[in-house]
Design an enzyme around this catalytic site. Structure first.
Site, PDB file in Angstrom:
ATOM      1  N   HIS A   1      59.058  28.924  16.412  1.00 65.06           N
ATOM      2  CA  HIS A   1      58.514  28.886  15.055  1.00 65.06           C
ATOM      3  C   HIS A   1      59.621  28.853  14.009  1.00 65.06           C
ATOM      4  CE1 HIS A   1      55.638  29.792  11.805  1.00 65.06           C
ATOM      5  NE2 HIS A   1      56.630  30.532  11.323  1.00 65.06           N
TER       6      HIS A   1
ATOM      7  N   HIS B   1      63.108  26.566   9.906  1.00 59.72           N
ATOM      8  CA  HIS B   1      64.065  27.114   8.946  1.00 59.72           C
ATOM      9  C   HIS B   1      65.520  26.942   9.383  1.00 59.72           C
ATOM     10  CE1 HIS B   1      60.658  28.893   6.890  1.00 59.72           C
ATOM     11  NE2 HIS B   1      60.272  29.467   8.012  1.00 59.72           N
TER      12      HIS B   1
ATOM     13  N   LYS C   1      55.588  19.875   5.377  1.00 59.66           N
ATOM     14  CA  LYS C   1      56.023  21.253   5.161  1.00 59.66           C
ATOM     15  C   LYS C   1      56.260  21.381   3.663  1.00 59.66           C
ATOM     16  CE  LYS C   1      57.623  25.401   6.172  1.00 59.66           C
ATOM     17  NZ  LYS C   1      56.800  26.487   6.705  1.00 59.66           N
TER      18      LYS C   1
END
Length: 374
Positions: free
Chosen positions: A257, A273, A314
């Site tokens: 994730h 990220h 995103k």
């Protein structure tokens, strides 16, 4: 008999002075002490070893009225007192501002136990694998004022140059090997081969061989959050690499994730990220960069992009350019263990930084998300 009675009286008086070590009254936020029967710091709820009056005496909210782990955090009007280097001038410092060594943190070291800021700054200066900006370049493109528009406002790629030898680095190479081990879509259970599990071990071996992880182990041991390097590694294997359910059993993990990202649906992206993963996907033609939302020191950016299809967007994510895998793993892990489900505030390279972490409600020992809050 007189000597025994005198000794009992003296011990009672001493206990009265020092306080009951089985209670948190007058002991909120003191450091972990394994000689005590219970704890009163902000980590004890996670470990189930709080004293019985932890909540009733307000230890759970004491941090907002204390400089504990808040030294040099910017002014926040929502807090009853401040811990920055200007509070003395404005007369709004927390009562433990001096005792918490905040002035000495600002000047470069307290000489005692490390604050979170001192630890983070030490880790930053010790990260010999961090990548110099001379080895990559990017074009931030067009500013996005409304992330809800989901419109491509930048004509080019984010990365304009990337030194491929970065991917051969001691910790970057085993990190990069992990990026093709996961199914991108949520709702599809992950299945790992023996070779892929071995790659996880190789990655952990590599990062635990660095000074960054050595100092992280020492800091977390001093904080009472781990007992040894092997304990930290075991915790990290669980929190980052054990699979859990987002849409179906075993379809996600903290590492997938946070560092790789996931297709939440045909129109949305979860997580994502990491700057190396962004370069990889953009270089392979799977990412369309829309533009940036904000930049901050050091080397932080929040941005918007589509991934895999023009409709799968995103809306906003953050990442740190140049960061080594071990630095991000170390800081995310530390903040998860110390300030789970909250903002973790500190400074890096003299700039105020925050990391936000979340656990999985189904298993509070696993990372649901972790990212720099730009």
């Amino acid at each position: 008999m007189r000597l025994s009675l005198t000794l009992v009286i003296c011990m009672c008086l001493l206990s009265s002075v020092l306080g009951n070590t089985s209670l948190c009254a007058n002991r909120c936020l003191i450091a972990y002490d394994n000689t005590l029967p219970c704890q009163c710091n902000d980590a004890c709820p996670n470990y189930g070893n709080c004293c019985s009056d932890f909540f009733s005496v307000g230890c759970d909210t004491a941090a907002t009225s204390s400089c504990y782990d808040r030294c040099l955090v910017p002014y926040d009007a929502a807090l009853p007192c401040q811990c920055n280097d200007q509070c003395s001038s404005f007369g709004n410092c927390c009562s433990d501002f001096n005792n918490a060594n905040c002035p000495s943190v600002h000047s470069g070291g307290s000489g005692g136990a490390l604050t979170l800021t001192e630890f983070a700054e030490d880790l930053w200066s010790s990260d010999t694998n961090r990548i110099s900006s001379s080895r990559y370049s990017y074009n931030r493109g067009t500013y996005i004022s409304n992330t809800g528009d989901k419109v491509d406002r930048s004509s080019g790629d984010l990365f304009t140059y990337f030194d491929q030898s970065i991917l051969n680095g001691a910790t970057f190479a085993p990190f990069y090997d992990l990026l093709d081990n996961y199914i991108t879509s949520e709702g599809v259970a992950e299945s790992f081969t023996a070779a892929e599990n071995a790659e996880i071990d190789t990655f952990l071996d590599a990062i635990f061989a660095t000074t960054v992880m050595g100092k992280t182990t020492s800091y977390l041991m001093a904080e009472g959050l781990v007992t040894s390097e092997s304990d930290l590694r075991s915790k990290m294997e669980t929190m980052w690499f054990s699979s859990y359910k987002r849409q179906t059993s075993g379809d996600s993990s903290g590492f997938e994730h946070c560092f790789l990202g996931e297709w939440k649906s045909s129109t949305a992206v979860n997580g994502f990220h990491n700057w190396i993963q962004f370069y990889k996907e953009e270089n392979e033609g799977d990412i369309n960069y829309f533009g940036y939302v904000e930049e901050a020191n050091p080397n932080l950016i929040s941005l918007q992009f589509s991934w895999g299809s023009s409709s799968r967007v995103k809306t906003i994510t953050s990442m740190m350019f140049g960061a080594s895998p071990e630095f991000e793993m170390a800081m995310f892990t530390t903040c998860f263990l110390k300030h789970k489900n909250a903002r973790c505030n500190f400074t890096l390279d003299g700039s105020s930084v925050a990391i936000q972490t979340y656990d999985m409600s189904s298993n509070t020992n696993q990372v649901g998300s972790a990212y720099f809050a730009v």
